[in-house]
Design a protein around this motif. Structure first.
Motif, PDB file in Angstrom:
ATOM      1  N   ALA A 251      16.289  21.204  16.421  1.00 33.24           N
ATOM      2  CA  ALA A 251      15.163  21.428  17.328  1.00 33.24           C
ATOM      3  C   ALA A 251      14.647  20.107  17.890  1.00 33.24           C
ATOM      4  O   ALA A 251      14.359  19.995  19.091  1.00 33.24           O
ATOM      5  N   VAL A 252      14.542  19.092  17.038  1.00 32.97           N
ATOM      6  CA  VAL A 252      14.098  17.770  17.502  1.00 32.97           C
ATOM      7  C   VAL A 252      15.097  17.216  18.515  1.00 32.97           C
ATOM      8  O   VAL A 252      14.696  16.669  19.553  1.00 32.97           O
ATOM      9  N   GLN A 253      16.376  17.344  18.240  1.00 31.50           N
ATOM     10  CA  GLN A 253      17.394  16.869  19.172  1.00 31.50           C
ATOM     11  C   GLN A 253      17.264  17.567  20.520  1.00 31.50           C
ATOM     12  O   GLN A 253      17.328  16.918  21.577  1.00 31.50           O
ATOM     13  N   LEU A 254      17.089  18.881  20.507  1.00 33.63           N
ATOM     14  CA  LEU A 254      16.977  19.625  21.765  1.00 33.63           C
ATOM     15  C   LEU A 254      15.718  19.248  22.535  1.00 33.63           C
ATOM     16  O   LEU A 254      15.749  19.158  23.775  1.00 33.63           O
ATOM     17  N   VAL A 255      14.626  19.010  21.833  1.00 33.22           N
ATOM     18  CA  VAL A 255      13.391  18.589  22.511  1.00 33.22           C
ATOM     19  C   VAL A 255      13.589  17.221  23.157  1.00 33.22           C
ATOM     20  O   VAL A 255      13.209  17.008  24.318  1.00 33.22           O
ATOM     21  N   LEU A 256      14.206  16.300  22.433  1.00 30.50           N
ATOM     22  CA  LEU A 256      14.416  14.955  22.978  1.00 30.50           C
ATOM     23  C   LEU A 256      15.301  14.971  24.218  1.00 30.50           C
ATOM     24  O   LEU A 256      14.985  14.313  25.217  1.00 30.50           O
ATOM     25  N   VAL A 257      16.410  15.719  24.174  1.00 35.61           N
ATOM     26  CA  VAL A 257      17.287  15.738  25.356  1.00 35.61           C
ATOM     27  C   VAL A 257      16.661  16.523  26.502  1.00 35.61           C
ATOM     28  O   VAL A 257      16.908  16.212  27.668  1.00 35.61           O
ATOM     29  N   SER A 258      15.830  17.499  26.190  1.00 38.36           N
ATOM     30  CA  SER A 258      15.135  18.233  27.255  1.00 38.36           C
ATOM     31  C   SER A 258      14.145  17.330  27.981  1.00 38.36           C
ATOM     32  O   SER A 258      14.068  17.350  29.216  1.00 38.36           O
ATOM     33  N   VAL A 259      13.419  16.533  27.222  1.00 33.28           N
ATOM     34  CA  VAL A 259      12.471  15.593  27.839  1.00 33.28           C
ATOM     35  C   VAL A 259      13.222  14.552  28.656  1.00 33.28           C
ATOM     36  O   VAL A 259      12.849  14.260  29.812  1.00 33.28           O
ATOM     37  N   ALA A 260      14.300  14.004  28.096  1.00 33.37           N
ATOM     38  CA  ALA A 260      15.096  13.019  28.836  1.00 33.37           C
ATOM     39  C   ALA A 260      15.691  13.635  30.094  1.00 33.37           C
ATOM     40  O   ALA A 260      15.689  13.015  31.162  1.00 33.37           O
ATOM     41  N   GLY A 261      16.179  14.856  29.985  1.00 33.63           N
ATOM     42  CA  GLY A 261      16.734  15.541  31.154  1.00 33.63           C
ATOM     43  C   GLY A 261      15.694  15.801  32.226  1.00 33.63           C
ATOM     44  O   GLY A 261      15.958  15.634  33.417  1.00 33.63           O
ATOM     45  N   ALA A 262      14.485  16.184  31.813  1.00 36.74           N
ATOM     46  CA  ALA A 262      13.416  16.433  32.779  1.00 36.74           C
ATOM     47  C   ALA A 262      13.023  15.144  33.493  1.00 36.74           C
ATOM     48  O   ALA A 262      12.848  15.134  34.723  1.00 36.74           O
ATOM     49  N   VAL A 263      12.901  14.056  32.740  1.00 36.74           N
ATOM     50  CA  VAL A 263      12.555  12.769  33.357  1.00 36.74           C
ATOM     51  C   VAL A 263      13.625  12.353  34.353  1.00 36.74           C
ATOM     52  O   VAL A 263      13.316  11.925  35.482  1.00 36.74           O
ATOM     53  N   LEU A 264      14.887  12.474  33.964  1.00 37.97           N
ATOM     54  CA  LEU A 264      15.982  12.108  34.875  1.00 37.97           C
ATOM     55  C   LEU A 264      16.028  13.015  36.100  1.00 37.97           C
ATOM     56  O   LEU A 264      16.282  12.559  37.218  1.00 37.97           O
ATOM     57  N   HIS A 265      15.792  14.287  35.902  1.00 38.84           N
ATOM     58  CA  HIS A 265      15.828  15.225  37.023  1.00 38.84           C
ATOM     59  C   HIS A 265      14.731  14.913  38.036  1.00 38.84           C
ATOM     60  O   HIS A 265      14.982  14.874  39.244  1.00 38.84           O
ATOM     61  N   PHE A 266      13.518  14.689  37.534  1.00 40.50           N
ATOM     62  CA  PHE A 266      12.404  14.428  38.439  1.00 40.50           C
ATOM     63  C   PHE A 266      12.439  13.021  39.022  1.00 40.50           C
ATOM     64  O   PHE A 266      11.709  12.729  39.962  1.00 40.50           O
ATOM     65  N   SER A 267      13.299  12.152  38.489  1.00 40.51           N
ATOM     66  CA  SER A 267      13.465  10.835  39.089  1.00 40.51           C
ATOM     67  C   SER A 267      14.619  10.825  40.090  1.00 40.51           C
ATOM     68  O   SER A 267      15.030   9.773  40.563  1.00 40.51           O
ATOM     69  N   GLY A 268      15.137  12.007  40.409  1.00 36.25           N
ATOM     70  CA  GLY A 268      16.150  12.129  41.462  1.00 36.25           C
ATOM     71  C   GLY A 268      17.585  11.991  41.012  1.00 36.25           C
ATOM     72  O   GLY A 268      18.448  11.656  41.820  1.00 36.25           O
ATOM     73  N   ARG A 269      17.857  12.245  39.761  1.00 34.42           N
ATOM     74  CA  ARG A 269      19.233  12.142  39.243  1.00 34.42           C
ATOM     75  C   ARG A 269      19.626  13.443  38.538  1.00 34.42           C
ATOM     76  O   ARG A 269      19.830  13.476  37.332  1.00 34.42           O
ATOM     77  N   PRO A 270      19.758  14.532  39.294  1.00 35.62           N
ATOM     78  CA  PRO A 270      20.000  15.840  38.667  1.00 35.62           C
ATOM     79  C   PRO A 270      21.341  15.951  37.941  1.00 35.62           C
ATOM     80  O   PRO A 270      21.429  16.643  36.919  1.00 35.62           O
ATOM     81  N   VAL A 271      22.385  15.296  38.432  1.00 42.30           N
ATOM     82  CA  VAL A 271      23.690  15.387  37.769  1.00 42.30           C
ATOM     83  C   VAL A 271      23.637  14.674  36.420  1.00 42.30           C
ATOM     84  O   VAL A 271      24.145  15.186  35.412  1.00 42.30           O
ATOM     85  N   VAL A 272      23.008  13.514  36.385  1.00 38.70           N
ATOM     86  CA  VAL A 272      22.869  12.784  35.123  1.00 38.70           C
ATOM     87  C   VAL A 272      21.991  13.586  34.169  1.00 38.70           C
ATOM     88  O   VAL A 272      22.283  13.676  32.969  1.00 38.70           O
ATOM     89  N   ALA A 273      20.926  14.192  34.682  1.00 40.74           N
ATOM     90  CA  ALA A 273      20.035  14.997  33.844  1.00 40.74           C
ATOM     91  C   ALA A 273      20.786  16.164  33.216  1.00 40.74           C
ATOM     92  O   ALA A 273      20.655  16.414  32.006  1.00 40.74           O
TER      93      ALA A 273
END
Length: 119
Positions: free
Chosen positions: A6-28
């Motif tokens: 659960a901690v792992q999924l929360v961390l990657v979800s937050v990282a993915g959201a930050v990357l997505h909203f910074s304009g890098r959807p493929v990396v997210a």
């Protein structure tokens, strides 16, 4: 083990959201998938290996406990293998570097959390 997943999924979800909203959807997307490829098989292992609960204790249960661990680890390996194969076959576009870095970081997070829980 489920808490760690659960901690792992929360961390990657937050990282993915930050990357997505910074304009890098493929990396997210690649980061989230890489984390999921680590966390979900770990969750399966946790469920499978510790399925007996408190009733599987003592010398009489040792064979069942060991068998559960082997089955859990085999399932974890197969889920990871099939997961990577499916991602590379079906997800386009994909950033392989972000996928593997995310997977590797999730493994490190797992090691750190397990070490803290064992203490």
């Amino acid at each position: 083990m489920l808490v760690i997943a659960a901690v792992q999924l929360v961390l990657v979800s937050v990282a993915g959201a930050v990357l997505h909203f910074s304009g890098r959807p493929v990396v997210a997307l690649s980061v989230v998938i890489g984390g999921a490829l680590c966390a979900l098989p770990n969750a399966y292992f946790g469920l499978r290996a510790f399925q007996g609960g408190p009733r599987e204790r003592g010398a009489r249960a040792a064979d069942r406990v060991l068998q559960n661990f082997y089955r859990g680890e085999t399932g974890k390996f197969l889920l990871t293998l099939v997961g990577f194969a499916a991602v590379f076959a079906m997800v386009k576009p994909l950033n392989p570097a972000a996928l593997f870095v995310s997977y590797g970081l999730c493994v490190i997070v797992q090691w750190v959390l397990v070490a803290r829980l064992v203490r």
